[in-house]
Design a protein around this motif. Structure first.
Motif, short mmCIF file in Angstrom:
data_model
loop_
_atom_site.label_atom_id
_atom_site.label_comp_id
_atom_site.label_asym_id
_atom_site.label_seq_id
_atom_site.Cartn_x
_atom_site.Cartn_y
_atom_site.Cartn_z
N ALA A 23 0.83 -1.21 0.00
CA ALA A 23 0.00 0.00 0.00
C ALA A 23 0.86 1.26 0.00
CB ALA A 23 -0.94 0.00 1.21
N LEU A 24 1.93 1.25 0.79
CA LEU A 24 2.81 2.42 0.84
C LEU A 24 3.51 2.64 -0.50
CD1 LEU A 24 4.34 2.02 4.42
CD2 LEU A 24 2.62 3.69 3.67
N GLU A 25 3.94 1.56 -1.12
CA GLU A 25 4.59 1.67 -2.42
C GLU A 25 3.62 2.25 -3.45
OE1 GLU A 25 6.95 -0.95 -5.80
OE2 GLU A 25 6.02 -1.97 -4.12
N ALA A 26 2.38 1.76 -3.45
CA ALA A 26 1.38 2.25 -4.40
C ALA A 26 1.08 3.73 -4.18
CB ALA A 26 0.10 1.43 -4.27
N ALA A 27 1.19 4.19 -2.93
CA ALA A 27 0.93 5.60 -2.61
C ALA A 27 2.14 6.49 -2.82
CB ALA A 27 0.46 5.70 -1.15
N GLY A 28 3.29 5.89 -3.17
CA GLY A 28 4.50 6.68 -3.37
C GLY A 28 5.18 7.08 -2.06
N SER A 29 4.87 6.37 -0.99
CA SER A 29 5.47 6.65 0.31
C SER A 29 6.87 6.04 0.39
CB SER A 29 4.60 6.08 1.42
OG SER A 29 3.34 6.71 1.44
N HIS A 30 7.60 6.44 1.41
CA HIS A 30 8.96 5.95 1.62
C HIS A 30 8.98 4.91 2.73
CE1 HIS A 30 10.73 9.28 -0.73
NE2 HIS A 30 9.74 9.99 -0.22
N VAL A 31 9.86 3.93 2.59
CA VAL A 31 10.03 2.89 3.60
C VAL A 31 11.52 2.72 3.87
CG1 VAL A 31 9.72 0.44 4.12
CG2 VAL A 31 7.93 1.68 2.88
N VAL A 32 11.84 2.64 5.16
CA VAL A 32 13.21 2.37 5.60
C VAL A 32 13.13 1.22 6.59
CG1 VAL A 32 15.25 3.28 6.80
CG2 VAL A 32 13.93 4.77 5.28
N VAL A 33 14.04 0.26 6.45
CA VAL A 33 14.07 -0.90 7.32
C VAL A 33 15.49 -1.05 7.85
CG1 VAL A 33 13.83 -3.42 7.37
CG2 VAL A 33 12.24 -2.06 6.02
N THR A 34 15.62 -1.43 9.11
CA THR A 34 16.94 -1.79 9.63
C THR A 34 16.94 -3.28 9.95
OG1 THR A 34 16.57 -1.45 12.02
CG2 THR A 34 17.14 0.50 10.71
N ALA A 35 18.09 -3.89 9.77
CA ALA A 35 18.24 -5.32 10.04
C ALA A 35 19.71 -5.63 10.28
CB ALA A 35 17.72 -6.14 8.86
N GLN A 36 19.96 -6.74 10.94
CA GLN A 36 21.34 -7.12 11.21
C GLN A 36 21.99 -7.82 10.03
OE1 GLN A 36 21.88 -9.06 14.98
NE2 GLN A 36 20.75 -7.48 16.07
N ARG A 37 21.18 -8.33 9.11
CA ARG A 37 21.73 -9.04 7.94
C ARG A 37 21.15 -8.45 6.65
NH1 ARG A 37 20.79 -13.53 11.50
NH2 ARG A 37 22.78 -14.49 12.04
N VAL A 38 21.86 -8.65 5.56
CA VAL A 38 21.37 -8.20 4.25
C VAL A 38 20.19 -9.08 3.85
CG1 VAL A 38 23.59 -7.27 3.53
CG2 VAL A 38 23.03 -9.63 2.97
N PRO A 39 19.26 -8.55 3.05
CA PRO A 39 18.05 -9.30 2.71
C PRO A 39 18.28 -10.73 2.21
CG PRO A 39 17.84 -7.06 1.97
CD PRO A 39 19.24 -7.20 2.48
N GLY A 40 19.31 -11.00 1.44
CA GLY A 40 19.56 -12.34 0.93
C GLY A 40 19.89 -13.35 2.01
N GLU A 41 20.26 -12.88 3.19
CA GLU A 41 20.61 -13.76 4.30
C GLU A 41 19.48 -13.95 5.30
OE1 GLU A 41 24.10 -12.12 6.13
OE2 GLU A 41 25.33 -12.40 4.34
N TRP A 42 18.34 -13.27 5.09
CA TRP A 42 17.23 -13.38 6.02
C TRP A 42 16.66 -14.80 5.99
CZ3 TRP A 42 14.31 -8.33 4.33
CH2 TRP A 42 15.06 -7.23 4.74
N THR A 43 16.52 -15.39 7.14
CA THR A 43 15.87 -16.68 7.24
C THR A 43 14.69 -16.54 8.18
OG1 THR A 43 17.35 -17.34 9.04
CG2 THR A 43 17.98 -18.01 6.82
N GLY A 44 13.62 -17.23 7.85
CA GLY A 44 12.42 -17.16 8.68
C GLY A 44 11.51 -15.99 8.36
#
Length: 172
Positions: free
Chosen positions: A147-168
């Protein structure tokens, strides 16, 4: 390197900080020191705060605990609220997002929950890895991000690993 993901190696050891005397407890972007190793972060943050048409979204800040991701996320949210006071923004720990969703599921107010997050111009979700094992939270986050993408809104996420390493975490 994954497509669209650039790793910035952080040298040295994590720095623990406390609020500076005479300063508000919320971190400010002016405390973020730009150097060659984090130039990409600076470019992404400036792009977001200038609300450029060729913007980066979502932005994912990755790094081990103690490297300043949450500090940067909070400072970015504060800077956004100062720059765009009429455009709603929120910085939410992922664990709080999941807890709030669970509470609204019990009170049958999930629509209100979704509407509150989907009206944002900027959503900053801190510590995404805390949604591991929380399928309902991941599903709701997916709907919210769409929904945020469709509205042109911004999203920021923090994580300890890069997306390709996310498990679960469910794949988008």
């Amino acid at each position: 390197m994954l497509d669209g993901v650039v790793e910035i190696p952080l040298s040295g050891r994590p720095v623990r900080s406390s609020p500076l005397p005479g300063r508000p407890s919320a971190p400010l972007l002016e405390h973020f020191v730009v150097g060659p190793e984090n130039r990409l972060v600076e470019v992404a943050v400036r792009s977001l705060l200038n609300d450029e048409e060729d913007r980066y979204s979502p932005i994912v800040f990755c790094g081990p605990s103690g490297t300043g991701k949450s500090h940067l996320a909070l400072g970015l949210t504060a800077a956004w609220k100062t720059r765009f006071p009429k455009r709603p923004a929120a910085c939410v720990p992922a664990v709080d997002f999941a807890r709030e969703l669970a509470a609204t599921m019990q009170t049958k107010t999930v629509d209100d929950f979704g509407a509150r997050y989907r009206r944002l111009s900027l959503l900053v979700l801190d510590d995404l890895e805390h949604l591991v094992g929380k399928a309902a939270g991941q599903r709701e986050l997916t709907f919210t991000l769409d929904a945020l993408e469709a509205a042109g809104s911004h999203v920021v996420v923090t994580a300890q690993r890069v997306p390709g390493e996310w498990t679960g975490l469910m794949a988008g």
